[in-house]
Design a protein around this motif. Structure first.
Motif, PDB file in Angstrom:
ATOM      1  N   ARG A 138      50.778  67.961 -31.964  1.00 28.03           N
ATOM      2  CA  ARG A 138      49.567  67.162 -31.755  1.00 28.03           C
ATOM      3  C   ARG A 138      48.857  67.571 -30.471  1.00 28.03           C
ATOM      4  N   SER A 139      49.625  67.771 -29.406  1.00 29.99           N
ATOM      5  CA  SER A 139      48.984  68.157 -28.147  1.00 29.99           C
ATOM      6  C   SER A 139      48.396  69.560 -28.234  1.00 29.99           C
ATOM      7  N   ALA A 140      49.010  70.454 -29.016  1.00 31.15           N
ATOM      8  CA  ALA A 140      48.464  71.799 -29.171  1.00 31.15           C
ATOM      9  C   ALA A 140      47.194  71.783 -30.016  1.00 31.15           C
ATOM     10  N   LEU A 141      47.126  70.919 -31.014  1.00 30.19           N
ATOM     11  CA  LEU A 141      45.951  70.848 -31.878  1.00 30.19           C
ATOM     12  C   LEU A 141      44.795  70.101 -31.233  1.00 30.19           C
ATOM     13  N   ASP A 142      45.089  69.185 -30.335  1.00 28.27           N
ATOM     14  CA  ASP A 142      44.055  68.403 -29.669  1.00 28.27           C
ATOM     15  C   ASP A 142      44.110  68.704 -28.178  1.00 28.27           C
ATOM     16  N   PRO A 143      43.358  69.729 -27.723  1.00 22.60           N
ATOM     17  CA  PRO A 143      43.452  70.126 -26.313  1.00 22.60           C
ATOM     18  C   PRO A 143      42.947  69.056 -25.357  1.00 22.60           C
ATOM     19  N   ALA A 144      42.150  68.098 -25.821  1.00 25.50           N
ATOM     20  CA  ALA A 144      41.639  67.063 -24.933  1.00 25.50           C
ATOM     21  C   ALA A 144      42.709  66.037 -24.572  1.00 25.50           C
ATOM     22  N   SER A 145      43.729  65.965 -25.368  1.00 23.46           N
ATOM     23  CA  SER A 145      44.770  64.971 -25.091  1.00 23.46           C
ATOM     24  C   SER A 145      45.676  65.462 -23.972  1.00 23.46           C
ATOM     25  N   GLU A 146      46.250  64.508 -23.310  1.00 31.54           N
ATOM     26  CA  GLU A 146      47.183  64.838 -22.233  1.00 31.54           C
ATOM     27  C   GLU A 146      48.512  65.254 -22.834  1.00 31.54           C
ATOM     28  N   PRO A 147      49.286  66.063 -22.108  1.00 29.99           N
ATOM     29  CA  PRO A 147      50.604  66.414 -22.625  1.00 29.99           C
ATOM     30  C   PRO A 147      51.466  65.162 -22.764  1.00 29.99           C
ATOM     31  N   ALA A 148      52.241  65.168 -23.793  1.00 26.88           N
ATOM     32  CA  ALA A 148      53.086  64.012 -24.076  1.00 26.88           C
ATOM     33  C   ALA A 148      54.162  63.875 -23.020  1.00 26.88           C
ATOM     34  N   ALA A 149      54.262  62.672 -22.498  1.00 27.76           N
ATOM     35  CA  ALA A 149      55.293  62.396 -21.504  1.00 27.76           C
ATOM     36  C   ALA A 149      56.613  62.207 -22.239  1.00 27.76           C
ATOM     37  N   PRO A 150      57.727  62.484 -21.566  1.00 29.33           N
ATOM     38  CA  PRO A 150      59.009  62.247 -22.224  1.00 29.33           C
ATOM     39  C   PRO A 150      59.097  60.783 -22.647  1.00 29.33           C
ATOM     40  N   GLN A 151      59.523  60.593 -23.864  1.00 32.22           N
ATOM     41  CA  GLN A 151      59.566  59.236 -24.409  1.00 32.22           C
ATOM     42  C   GLN A 151      60.890  58.557 -24.108  1.00 32.22           C
ATOM     43  N   GLU A 152      60.760  57.275 -23.868  1.00 33.06           N
ATOM     44  CA  GLU A 152      61.960  56.460 -23.705  1.00 33.06           C
ATOM     45  C   GLU A 152      62.487  56.128 -25.094  1.00 33.06           C
ATOM     46  N   PRO A 153      63.726  55.724 -25.197  1.00 31.02           N
ATOM     47  CA  PRO A 153      64.244  55.348 -26.524  1.00 31.02           C
ATOM     48  C   PRO A 153      63.355  54.273 -27.137  1.00 31.02           C
ATOM     49  N   ARG A 154      63.072  54.443 -28.418  1.00 36.77           N
ATOM     50  CA  ARG A 154      62.186  53.509 -29.107  1.00 36.77           C
ATOM     51  C   ARG A 154      62.927  52.232 -29.463  1.00 36.77           C
ATOM     52  N   ALA A 155      62.146  51.180 -29.594  1.00 34.63           N
ATOM     53  CA  ALA A 155      62.711  49.892 -30.002  1.00 34.63           C
ATOM     54  C   ALA A 155      63.154  49.986 -31.455  1.00 34.63           C
ATOM     55  N   PRO A 156      64.113  49.186 -31.859  1.00 31.32           N
ATOM     56  CA  PRO A 156      64.557  49.226 -33.255  1.00 31.32           C
ATOM     57  C   PRO A 156      63.405  48.897 -34.197  1.00 31.32           C
ATOM     58  N   VAL A 157      63.425  49.487 -35.346  1.00 33.03           N
ATOM     59  CA  VAL A 157      62.392  49.267 -36.346  1.00 33.03           C
ATOM     60  C   VAL A 157      62.626  47.919 -37.019  1.00 33.03           C
ATOM     61  N   ASP A 158      61.549  47.167 -37.209  1.00 32.53           N
ATOM     62  CA  ASP A 158      61.646  45.867 -37.869  1.00 32.53           C
ATOM     63  C   ASP A 158      61.668  46.085 -39.371  1.00 32.53           C
ATOM     64  N   LEU A 159      62.794  45.725 -40.033  1.00 33.41           N
ATOM     65  CA  LEU A 159      62.959  45.948 -41.463  1.00 33.41           C
ATOM     66  C   LEU A 159      62.694  44.693 -42.285  1.00 33.41           C
ATOM     67  N   ARG A 160      62.151  43.664 -41.652  1.00 34.38           N
ATOM     68  CA  ARG A 160      61.892  42.434 -42.382  1.00 34.38           C
ATOM     69  C   ARG A 160      60.674  42.583 -43.275  1.00 34.38           C
ATOM     70  N   LYS A 161      60.663  41.843 -44.355  1.00 31.42           N
ATOM     71  CA  LYS A 161      59.576  41.878 -45.312  1.00 31.42           C
ATOM     72  C   LYS A 161      58.352  41.191 -44.721  1.00 31.42           C
ATOM     73  N   ARG A 162      57.201  41.823 -44.851  1.00 24.43           N
ATOM     74  CA  ARG A 162      55.967  41.265 -44.320  1.00 24.43           C
ATOM     75  C   ARG A 162      55.202  40.575 -45.452  1.00 24.43           C
ATOM     76  N   PRO A 163      54.374  39.580 -45.106  1.00 24.72           N
ATOM     77  CA  PRO A 163      53.581  38.932 -46.150  1.00 24.72           C
ATOM     78  C   PRO A 163      52.569  39.908 -46.737  1.00 24.72           C
ATOM     79  N   ALA A 164      52.112  39.623 -47.945  1.00 21.96           N
ATOM     80  CA  ALA A 164      51.160  40.500 -48.618  1.00 21.96           C
ATOM     81  C   ALA A 164      49.876  40.583 -47.807  1.00 21.96           C
TER      82      ALA A 164
END
Length: 138
Positions: free
Chosen positions: A96-122
């Motif tokens: 993404r950073s190579a394709l979009d030169p205007a964007s800043e280089p991606a900073a090292p990411q911290e561990p992501r929060a767990p994904v919410d697997l609960r069912k969402r309303p329609a």
């Protein structure tokens, strides 16, 4: 508190049991019920141990709770990075950073929060209305 019941619920059950079985037969009924529950629990544990023995030594630490789909996904895919998902995310960020030169280089990411697997309303439409449904079209 106890199986998700409050104190008044338990008191109602105790009073109903005393009325139905009487004070003479209530202790015997409680003993029979606890003995039955103990036998069911022992049978369940024996069945689990038998399945573990049939699976072999490589499944010695197998837990039946791991067979629940949410637990399986959380434990196998989200909690550990054996599949290299973190490397894939880093590679996608680099692309993404190579394709979009205007964007800043991606900073090292911290561990992501767990994904919410609960069912969402329609989801409703942008105006808050449900989309039209045509029964003949299906």
């Amino acid at each position: 508190m106890f199986f998700g019941m409050s104190t008044p619920d338990l008191l109602v059950i105790v009073v109903l049991a005393a009325l139905l079985f009487g004070p003479d037969k209530l202790p015997e009924f409680i003993r029979n019920t606890t003995a039955f529950l103990r036998k069911v629990r022992d049978f369940s544990e024996q069945a689990k141990e038998e399945v573990r023995a049939e699976l072999g030594p490589e499944f010695k630490d197998f837990e039946f709770e791991d067979l629940h789909p949410r637990t399986f996904v959380r434990k196998r895919l989200l909690d550990n990075d054996d599949l290299g998902i973190g490397e894939l995310r880093d590679g996608i960020d680099e692309i993404r950073s190579a394709l979009d030169p205007a964007s800043e280089p991606a900073a090292p990411q911290e561990p992501r929060a767990p994904v919410d697997l609960r069912k969402r309303p329609a989801a409703d439409g942008p105006s808050g209305e449900r989309p039209p449904f045509d029964a003949d079209a299906t």
